[in-house]
Design a protein around this motif. Structure first.
Motif, PDB file in Angstrom:
ATOM      1  N   LEU A  66     -21.479  10.370  19.197  1.00  0.00           N
ATOM      2  CA  LEU A  66     -21.594  11.290  18.068  1.00  0.00           C
ATOM      3  C   LEU A  66     -21.603  12.747  18.524  1.00  0.00           C
ATOM      4  N   VAL A  67     -22.325  13.039  19.582  1.00  0.00           N
ATOM      5  CA  VAL A  67     -22.376  14.413  20.096  1.00  0.00           C
ATOM      6  C   VAL A  67     -20.993  14.832  20.583  1.00  0.00           C
ATOM      7  N   SER A  72     -16.159  18.129  19.875  1.00  0.00           N
ATOM      8  CA  SER A  72     -14.700  18.219  19.811  1.00  0.00           C
ATOM      9  C   SER A  72     -14.228  18.743  18.458  1.00  0.00           C
ATOM     10  N   VAL A  73     -14.892  18.374  17.380  1.00  0.00           N
ATOM     11  CA  VAL A  73     -14.532  18.896  16.058  1.00  0.00           C
ATOM     12  C   VAL A  73     -14.778  20.397  16.003  1.00  0.00           C
ATOM     13  N   LEU A  74     -15.889  20.846  16.542  1.00  0.00           N
ATOM     14  CA  LEU A  74     -16.170  22.286  16.543  1.00  0.00           C
ATOM     15  C   LEU A  74     -15.142  23.055  17.362  1.00  0.00           C
ATOM     16  N   VAL A  75     -14.777  22.535  18.511  1.00  0.00           N
ATOM     17  CA  VAL A  75     -13.787  23.211  19.353  1.00  0.00           C
ATOM     18  C   VAL A  75     -12.432  23.240  18.660  1.00  0.00           C
ATOM     19  N   LEU A  76     -12.026  22.129  18.068  1.00  0.00           N
ATOM     20  CA  LEU A  76     -10.745  22.087  17.364  1.00  0.00           C
ATOM     21  C   LEU A  76     -10.753  22.987  16.134  1.00  0.00           C
ATOM     22  N   LYS A  77     -11.875  23.052  15.456  1.00  0.00           N
ATOM     23  CA  LYS A  77     -11.968  23.907  14.272  1.00  0.00           C
ATOM     24  C   LYS A  77     -11.820  25.371  14.671  1.00  0.00           C
TER      25      LYS A  77
END
Length: 112
Positions: A66-67, A72-77
């Motif tokens: 989950l972490v 990865s979502v934050l970096v891609l965003k």
């Protein structure tokens, strides 16, 4: 000679240690607990899932997953927001002339 005597002495000590052996006694209510466990119906799927998830290795692996997904979502965003393109669409209607409705759509794209 001395080593033969030492070996003989160790053999005697080993055989003498067997003299004080007592019969092993089970803990109280062991047979009752064994019978109760054997007579219980099989666990359903949800109990098996709960037991599996409650294992420390599975729990730690799940939290790490989950972490990792969140990071990865934050970096891609962040990477996507740097190249964001906004599209605006406007639709206007004109007065009816000769029974037809004129529609005009204006689309434009801008970089933010």
């Amino acid at each position: 000679m001395k080593s033969d005597e030492k070996i003989q002495q160790q053999i005697e000590e080993t055989l003498n240690s067997i003299d004080n052996i007592q019969k092993a006694t089970p803990p109280p209510y062991l047979l009752t607990r064994i019978n109760a466990r054997l007579n219980n119906p099989a666990k359903n799927i949800w109990e098996n899932i709960a037991i599996f998830i409650s294992r420390p290795a599975v729990t730690i692996a799940g939290i790490c997953l989950l972490v990792t997904i969140n990071i990865s979502v934050l970096v891609l965003k962040k990477a996507i927001s740097a190249n964001t393109v906004a599209e605006h669409s406007f639709t206007t209607t004109a007065d009816e002339e000769d029974g037809y409705t004129n529609l005009a759509t204006i689309d434009y794209i801008e970089n933010q």
